[in-house]
Design an enzyme around this catalytic site. Structure first.
Site, PDB file in Angstrom:
ATOM      1  N   ARG A 120       0.831  -1.439   0.179  1.00  0.00           N
ATOM      2  CA  ARG A 120       0.066  -0.248   0.005  1.00  0.00           C
ATOM      3  C   ARG A 120       0.794   1.436  -0.040  1.00  0.00           C
ATOM      4  NH1 ARG A 120      -3.000  -3.373   3.264  1.00  0.00           N
ATOM      5  NH2 ARG A 120      -4.717  -3.952   2.280  1.00  0.00           N
ATOM      6  N   LYS A 142       4.133  11.421 -11.879  1.00  0.00           N
ATOM      7  CA  LYS A 142       3.274  10.602 -12.639  1.00  0.00           C
ATOM      8  C   LYS A 142       3.994   9.256 -12.565  1.00  0.00           C
ATOM      9  CE  LYS A 142       0.454  13.500 -15.856  1.00  0.00           C
ATOM     10  NZ  LYS A 142       0.380  13.631 -17.389  1.00  0.00           N
ATOM     11  N   GLU A 184      12.797  18.220 -24.975  1.00  0.00           N
ATOM     12  CA  GLU A 184      11.612  18.491 -23.907  1.00  0.00           C
ATOM     13  C   GLU A 184      12.281  19.751 -23.293  1.00  0.00           C
ATOM     14  OE1 GLU A 184       8.871  16.883 -23.371  1.00  0.00           O
ATOM     15  OE2 GLU A 184       9.026  14.928 -24.110  1.00  0.00           O
ATOM     16  N   LYS A 226       8.867  22.943 -15.032  1.00  0.00           N
ATOM     17  CA  LYS A 226       8.056  21.744 -14.736  1.00  0.00           C
ATOM     18  C   LYS A 226       7.531  21.750 -13.486  1.00  0.00           C
ATOM     19  CE  LYS A 226       6.466  17.157 -15.570  1.00  0.00           C
ATOM     20  NZ  LYS A 226       6.771  15.845 -15.978  1.00  0.00           N
ATOM     21  N   GLU A 236      -3.642  16.875 -13.792  1.00  0.00           N
ATOM     22  CA  GLU A 236      -4.081  17.461 -15.131  1.00  0.00           C
ATOM     23  C   GLU A 236      -5.239  18.581 -15.185  1.00  0.00           C
ATOM     24  OE1 GLU A 236      -2.003  16.895 -18.807  1.00  0.00           O
ATOM     25  OE2 GLU A 236      -2.342  15.004 -17.204  1.00  0.00           O
ATOM     26  N   ARG A 240      -1.118  22.309 -16.634  1.00  0.00           N
ATOM     27  CA  ARG A 240      -0.322  21.261 -16.841  1.00  0.00           C
ATOM     28  C   ARG A 240      -0.510  20.806 -18.450  1.00  0.00           C
ATOM     29  NH1 ARG A 240       1.177  16.625 -12.589  1.00  0.00           N
ATOM     30  NH2 ARG A 240       2.799  15.676 -13.862  1.00  0.00           N
ATOM     31  N   ASN A 244       1.915  19.425 -22.850  1.00  0.00           N
ATOM     32  CA  ASN A 244       1.623  18.626 -24.003  1.00  0.00           C
ATOM     33  C   ASN A 244       2.087  19.338 -25.297  1.00  0.00           C
ATOM     34  OD1 ASN A 244       0.908  16.437 -22.608  1.00  0.00           O
ATOM     35  ND2 ASN A 244      -1.065  17.404 -22.294  1.00  0.00           N
ATOM     36  N   HIS A 247       3.016  17.429 -28.556  1.00  0.00           N
ATOM     37  CA  HIS A 247       2.702  15.971 -27.874  1.00  0.00           C
ATOM     38  C   HIS A 247       1.473  15.160 -28.774  1.00  0.00           C
ATOM     39  CE1 HIS A 247       5.858  16.447 -25.255  1.00  0.00           C
ATOM     40  NE2 HIS A 247       5.983  15.365 -24.596  1.00  0.00           N
ATOM     41  N   HIS A 251       2.728  12.118 -30.375  1.00  0.00           N
ATOM     42  CA  HIS A 251       2.061  10.776 -30.091  1.00  0.00           C
ATOM     43  C   HIS A 251       1.496  10.121 -31.009  1.00  0.00           C
ATOM     44  CE1 HIS A 251       1.442  11.981 -25.479  1.00  0.00           C
ATOM     45  NE2 HIS A 251       2.655  11.291 -25.633  1.00  0.00           N
ATOM     46  N   HIS A 265      10.762   9.072 -28.514  1.00  0.00           N
ATOM     47  CA  HIS A 265       9.573  10.207 -27.934  1.00  0.00           C
ATOM     48  C   HIS A 265      10.057  11.420 -28.256  1.00  0.00           C
ATOM     49  CE1 HIS A 265       6.377  11.676 -25.616  1.00  0.00           C
ATOM     50  NE2 HIS A 265       7.610  12.476 -25.058  1.00  0.00           N
TER      51      HIS A 265
HETATM   52  P1  NAD Z   1      14.372   4.738 -21.132  1.00  0.00           P
HETATM   53  O1  NAD Z   1      14.261   4.730 -19.770  1.00  0.00           O
HETATM   54  O2  NAD Z   1      14.102   3.669 -22.125  1.00  0.00           O
HETATM   55  O3  NAD Z   1      16.106   5.156 -21.603  1.00  0.00           O
HETATM   56  C1  NAD Z   1      16.394   5.138 -22.837  1.00  0.00           C
HETATM   57  C2  NAD Z   1      17.568   4.152 -23.131  1.00  0.00           C
HETATM   58  O4  NAD Z   1      18.780   4.428 -22.447  1.00  0.00           O
HETATM   59  C3  NAD Z   1      17.376   2.753 -22.429  1.00  0.00           C
HETATM   60  O5  NAD Z   1      17.868   1.963 -23.294  1.00  0.00           O
HETATM   61  C4  NAD Z   1      18.214   2.817 -21.216  1.00  0.00           C
HETATM   62  O6  NAD Z   1      18.822   1.679 -20.760  1.00  0.00           O
HETATM   63  C5  NAD Z   1      19.472   3.846 -21.630  1.00  0.00           C
HETATM   64  N1  NAD Z   1      19.855   4.431 -20.463  1.00  0.00           N
HETATM   65  C6  NAD Z   1      19.462   5.136 -19.505  1.00  0.00           C
HETATM   66  N2  NAD Z   1      20.310   5.867 -18.949  1.00  0.00           N
HETATM   67  C7  NAD Z   1      21.579   5.744 -19.374  1.00  0.00           C
HETATM   68  C8  NAD Z   1      22.831   6.108 -19.223  1.00  0.00           C
HETATM   69  N3  NAD Z   1      23.164   6.899 -18.370  1.00  0.00           N
HETATM   70  N4  NAD Z   1      23.853   5.449 -19.991  1.00  0.00           N
HETATM   71  C9  NAD Z   1      23.731   4.680 -20.963  1.00  0.00           C
HETATM   72  N5  NAD Z   1      22.321   4.370 -21.219  1.00  0.00           N
HETATM   73  C10 NAD Z   1      21.351   4.648 -20.389  1.00  0.00           C
HETATM   74  O7  NAD Z   1      13.585   6.085 -21.780  1.00  0.00           O
HETATM   75  P2  NAD Z   1      13.369   7.592 -21.339  1.00  0.00           P
HETATM   76  O8  NAD Z   1      13.689   8.332 -22.444  1.00  0.00           O
HETATM   77  O9  NAD Z   1      14.367   7.994 -20.451  1.00  0.00           O
HETATM   78  O10 NAD Z   1      12.037   7.622 -20.878  1.00  0.00           O
HETATM   79  C11 NAD Z   1      11.044   7.211 -21.557  1.00  0.00           C
HETATM   80  C12 NAD Z   1       9.825   6.923 -20.833  1.00  0.00           C
HETATM   81  O11 NAD Z   1       9.306   7.990 -19.981  1.00  0.00           O
HETATM   82  C13 NAD Z   1       8.559   6.915 -21.550  1.00  0.00           C
HETATM   83  O12 NAD Z   1       8.059   5.336 -21.063  1.00  0.00           O
HETATM   84  C14 NAD Z   1       7.732   7.725 -21.245  1.00  0.00           C
HETATM   85  O13 NAD Z   1       6.020   7.428 -21.186  1.00  0.00           O
HETATM   86  C15 NAD Z   1       7.846   8.049 -19.914  1.00  0.00           C
HETATM   87  N6  NAD Z   1       7.812   9.522 -19.360  1.00  0.00           N
HETATM   88  C16 NAD Z   1       7.108   9.561 -18.342  1.00  0.00           C
HETATM   89  C17 NAD Z   1       6.809  10.894 -17.796  1.00  0.00           C
HETATM   90  C18 NAD Z   1       6.188  11.155 -16.321  1.00  0.00           C
HETATM   91  O14 NAD Z   1       5.820  12.458 -16.455  1.00  0.00           O
HETATM   92  N7  NAD Z   1       6.361  10.087 -15.719  1.00  0.00           N
HETATM   93  C19 NAD Z   1       7.169  12.271 -18.511  1.00  0.00           C
HETATM   94  C20 NAD Z   1       7.713  11.735 -19.761  1.00  0.00           C
HETATM   95  C21 NAD Z   1       8.065  10.643 -20.226  1.00  0.00           C
HETATM   96 ZN    ZN Z   2       7.246  14.013 -23.707  1.00  0.00          ZN
END
Ligand code: NAD
Ligand code: ZN
Length: 367
Positions: A120, A142, A184, A226, A236, A240, A244, A247, A251, A265
């Site tokens: 929990r 999030k 971003e 942010k 949201e 906020r 987007n 996006h 998307h 992304h």
């Molecule tokens: P990711 O976590 O997949 O990382 C990208 C790649 O880089 C992966 O292969 C990872 O293993 C590698 N990697 C990470 N750090 C590294 C480092 N320091 N050195 C070498 N390799 C490294 O992708 P991301 O772009 O970080 O995140 C994308 C995700 O974030 C999506 O699922 C998206 O939906 C989510 N997201 C969430 C929010 C939120 O508010 N929670 C906002 C934007 C995006």
């Molecule tokens: Zn984004």
């Protein structure tokens, strides 16, 4: 440097700097309910940063256990969530145990969600290692996983106790991932700070190449932007929604590519932001020059600005519109967008006729 995220009793600090991973024990210790953490990471990140983080806790007298998951977006799934929760319970995680998410947005979102439901709710700390995670996903609380029906459809709002954004982690990040995360950063300038955008025009090359001071300033400014928005509006709504920007188009492009490596992304967001500015200019809301300036900036560091950048893909406007429709922002044949009156002047919602959107898409696809 420290950015405070103000959310009443759930407020927390984001520390930004070089070498924070190797000092994690010292920063985390005052927040722990027991001298023990479980580190969750992915295989790529583990190779570069797990040992250093682990040692940092051990040196501070904090016991560690580790869970290494496969890298990639597929890891944000129900199956991996179940696997993760099972392993946490096997490690005898307790209500007072703190989870540490070491990785990009995938590990942060999944671990944060697991933390929110395990027993929990247990505490968690974010150690974001991608630029995207440092400026975006680790801020705002999030968490969640993807479903066959779409991305991020199951999740929770759950704030970390602390975020450690170590710029040294970016040294091992593939350049393509770094550039994608940079999109971003640009977004925050476009939303409400033309000064920041102008600053980025001077420092983008340095940020990508590894200029430490520029990276730190870009991350701090982005987190502040942010944090300001989510602090004003944790769940949201109007404010906020500005996050987007780019996006809705982005998307649709990503979905069409099946969220594969064809288009990351951030790359999709770069194209989407250009489309939002082109649309704003086409509607006479923003100067054409601002759209052109945005294009030049993104292109200057090698980010895509048009869908045609994706090799060997035949985009179909109607299919993209269909994806946007699923994004729940359609009202009487009009789609809700974040548009702009210019750089630093985003607003939302702006409802635009589907026909107008279709025309823009045709032009954009042909480019
Ligand atoms: P990711 O976590 O997949 O990382 C990208 C790649 O880089 C992966 O292969 C990872 O293993 C590698 N990697 C990470 N750090 C590294 C480092 N320091 N050195 C070498 N390799 C490294 O992708 P991301 O772009 O970080 O995140 C994308 C995700 O974030 C999506 O699922 C998206 O939906 C989510 N997201 C969430 C929010 C939120 O508010 N929670 C906002 C934007 C995006
Ligand atoms: Zn984004």
């Amino acid at each position: 440097e420290t950015v405070r995220v103000e959310l009443g009793t759930r407020s927390y600090d984001i520390l930004v700097g070089r070498g924070l991973i190797s000092r994690a024990g010292e920063f985390a210790a005052p927040l722990l309910n027991q001298k023990r953490v479980i580190i969750v990471t992915d295989a790529n990140v583990a190779r570069h940063h797990l040992e250093v983080l682990d040692q940092a806790f051990v040196q501070a007298g904090i016991a560690t256990q580790r869970i290494v998951l496969p890298a990639g977006e597929q890891t944000k799934s129900f199956a991996q969530l179940e696997e993760l929760c099972g392993r946490l319970l096997d490690l005898k995680a307790e209500r007072s145990t703190t989870l540490v998410a070491l990785g990009g947005g995938v590990i942060g979102d999944l671990t944060g969600f697991a933390a929110s439901i395990l027993l929990r709710g247990v505490d968690f700390i974010q150690v974001p290692t991608t630029l995207l995670a440092q400026v975006d996903s680790s801020v705002g609380g999030k968490t969640g996983i993807n479903m066959a029906q779409g991305k991020n459809l199951i999740g929770s709002f759950y704030q970390p106790r602390l975020v450690l954004a170590d710029t040294a982690a970016l040294d091992t990040l593939p350049k393509r991932e770094l550039r994608a995360g940079y999109a971003e950063v640009v977004k925050y300038g476009l939303i409400d700070s033309s000064e920041f955008f102008t600053w980025l025009e001077c420092h983008a090359a340095g940020i990508i190449a590894g200029d430490e001071a520029a990276r730190r300033q870009a991350i701090v400014t982005s987190c502040r932007a942010k944090a300001g928005i989510v602090g004003a509006d944790e769940r949201e709504s109007a404010q906020r929604a500005l996050l987007n920007l780019g996006h809705t188009f982005g998307h649709a492009l990503e979905a069409e590519c099946g969220y594969s490596d064809e288009l990351l992304h951030g790359e999709a967001v770069a194209i989407g932001m250009v489309m939002a500015f082109d649309l704003s200019a086409r509607l006479g809301l923003a100067p054409l020059e601002d759209a052109a300036r945005l294009r030049r900036h993104l292109a200057s560091i090698g980010l895509p600005t048009d869908p045609g950048w994706v090799e060997g893909r035949n985009w179909v406007a109607e299919r993209l519109i269909e994806h946007m429709g699923k994004d729940k922002k359609v009202k009487d044949g009009r789609i809700g967008f974040v548009l702009a009156h210019g750089i630093g002047k985003a607003f939302s919602p702006a409802y635009v006729d589907l026909a107008e959107v279709a025309t823009l898409l045709e032009v954009s696809i042909a480019a």
